[in-house]
Design an enzyme around this catalytic site. Structure first.
Site, PDB file in Angstrom:
ATOM      1  CE1 TYR A  89      18.565  39.682  55.533  1.00 34.85           C
ATOM      2  CE2 TYR A  89      19.563  38.516  53.705  1.00 34.85           C
ATOM      3  CZ  TYR A  89      19.634  39.461  54.700  1.00 34.85           C
ATOM      4  OH  TYR A  89      20.793  40.184  54.863  1.00 34.85           O
ATOM      5  CE  LYS A  92      22.060  38.536  60.174  1.00 32.99           C
ATOM      6  NZ  LYS A  92      21.070  38.118  59.206  1.00 32.99           N
TER       7      LYS A  92
HETATM    8  C1  LIG Z   1      21.020  37.993  57.784  1.00 29.69           C
HETATM    9  C2  LIG Z   1      20.147  36.964  57.171  1.00 29.69           C
HETATM   10  C3  LIG Z   1      20.549  36.253  56.030  1.00 29.69           C
HETATM   11  C4  LIG Z   1      21.861  36.542  55.329  1.00 29.69           C
HETATM   12  O1  LIG Z   1      22.941  36.223  56.128  1.00 29.69           O
HETATM   13  P1  LIG Z   1      24.389  36.930  56.000  1.00 29.69           P
HETATM   14  O2  LIG Z   1      25.169  36.239  57.061  1.00 29.69           O
HETATM   15  O3  LIG Z   1      24.202  38.387  56.184  1.00 29.69           O
HETATM   16  O4  LIG Z   1      24.891  36.614  54.628  1.00 29.69           O
HETATM   17  C5  LIG Z   1      19.695  35.282  55.537  1.00 29.69           C
HETATM   18  N1  LIG Z   1      18.504  35.026  56.116  1.00 29.69           N
HETATM   19  C6  LIG Z   1      18.083  35.697  57.201  1.00 29.69           C
HETATM   20  C7  LIG Z   1      16.761  35.375  57.800  1.00 29.69           C
HETATM   21  C8  LIG Z   1      18.881  36.683  57.763  1.00 29.69           C
HETATM   22  O5  LIG Z   1      18.447  37.360  58.832  1.00 29.69           O
END
Ligand SMILES: *Cc1c(COP(=O)(O)O)cnc(C)c1O
Length: 376
Positions: A93, A190
């Site tokens: 990421y 997510k």
């Molecule tokens: C979105 C995401 C993050 C970061 O998370 P946030 O909640 O936006 O801080 C880290 N790792 C992955 C794989 C992601 O999709």
């Protein structure tokens, strides 16, 4: 107070808790987890979320944080100090790479990116001061699947901790701790919360010692989540299993549809037999392959724009894992800051479109795609 028994946890929207007397205060310190003092240290709503995620991941305990980023920060700071070295999978990421390369190096940590071909062969990358390796269960946007058990064997051999970002897979598909990982982190933003209305993170540890360090880092750096967001995420989490089944079933149907479409040049989805880690994905994912897929139409900006505009109701929104389908464009968003060379090497070209497949009826989604692909 009347004697009331709410069926679900109410929102404890309070920054501080009161004590009856000094005896109650002593009890708080003597019996950790039995009472509350200050929301930054702990709150029933964030504790509920931590407990439920930990149950799913099968760890010694969880710590909830304000975002996925602060979860990664807490995990790294729990284990590393200035002068330490961390390994990171090359396909990671973008935010994680920025945290390691641009920020943690400023406070004296070193980072080395391990090329995908060397993932299970860390000898040449490990130094005496290497403390951990960070990798993702499934990579973004090309859905390469990591063999966690194999990597865990290697990190143990090198005496370093394995930290897995399990955001794309969720514990419904894969439980990294059971496969030998030491720490699991999630962007709760997510799938775990699932409705695109919360920003949150969580760290789950296999060992008590790591858990206590993560707890300390969360409290002292102030990485805590608010009670309301904790409540929302815990509410979303209750349907995680149902949602993941539908995300996965829709993902597979869409991947199969796209694969046979003449305007689609390539599809990346672990559920397709052609995917290079299909067998591993099947075994490691309990037969589910998740809701993320990517595909390539012709490498022509105008064609991609026509496709996006022709989607009747699917928005172009650079996040993922909500109940509603959305699309993203890796070259223009998540992989924007890579050099043209790196983009080319990874195969992320202008025609690559990422789908976060929601839980709608699959027929609706295929009808939308049919319309939009005709415009390509
Ligand atoms: C979105 C995401 C993050 C970061 O998370 P946030 O909640 O936006 O801080 C880290 N790792 C992955 C794989 C992601 O999709």
């Amino acid at each position: 107070m009347p004697d009331i028994h709410p069926k679900t946890t109410p929102i404890y929207q309070t920054s501080v808790f009161a004590f009856d007397d000094l005896d109650a205060l002593e009890l708080y310190f003597e019996q950790p987890g039995q009472n509350y003092m200050y929301t930054r240290y702990g709150n029933p709503n964030t504790d509920e979320l931590a407990r439920e995620v930990n149950k799913l991941e099968g760890g010694a305990g969880g710590v909830v944080t304000s975002s996925g980023m602060s979860a990664i920060l807490a995990a790294v700071l729990a284990v590393c100090k200035a002068g330490d070295h961390v390994l990171c999978a090359e396909e990671i990421y973008g935010g994680s790479a920025a945290l390691l390369s641009q920020e943690l190096t400023r406070i004296g940590m070193e980072v080395t990116y391990v090329p995908t071909a060397d993932t299970y062969n860390l000898q040449q990358y490990t130094r005496p001061n290497t403390r951990l390796m960070l990798a993702e269960t499934m990579s973004n946007p090309l859905l390469q699947v990591l063999d966690i058990a194999k990597l865990a064997k290697e990190t143990r051999k090198q005496s370093i901790k394995l930290v897995i970002d399990n955001t794309f897979a969720t514990p419904i598909l894969t439980k990294p701790l059971a496969l030998g990982a030491d720490i699991v982190i999630h962007s709760v933003t997510k799938y775990l919360s699932g409705h695109s209305d919360v920003t949150a993170g969580v760290v789950v540890c296999r060992e008590q010692e790591d858990l206590q360090r993560v707890q300390t880092v969360m409290k002292v750096y102030g990485l805590n989540l608010s009670p309301f967001e904790g409540w929302l995420a815990a509410r979303g989490l209750k349907t995680l299993r149902l949602r993941m089944k539908q995300h996965s079933s829709n993902g597979l149907q869409l991947a199969q549809y796209l694969q046979q479409h003449p305007k689609v040049e390539k599809v990346w989805y672990p559920g397709l037999a052609e995917h290079p880690q299909h067998e591993l994905a099947k075994e490691q994912g309990q037969g589910l392959f998740g809701g993320m897929l990517s595909f390539r139409v012709k490498d022509d900006t105008a064609a991609v724009n026509r496709f996006m505009r022709a989607l009747p109701s699917i928005p172009f929104a650079p996040s993922l894992a909500g109940v509603n389908t959305s699309i993203s464009h890796p070259l223009g968003t998540s992989h924007r800051s890579l050099s043209a060379e790196q983009q080319q090497k990874l195969g992320i070209t202008v025609g690559v479109i990422r789908f976060s497949v929601g839980i709608e009826e699959p027929e609706e989604l295929i009808a939308e795609l049919e319309t939009a692909l005709a415009a390509v």
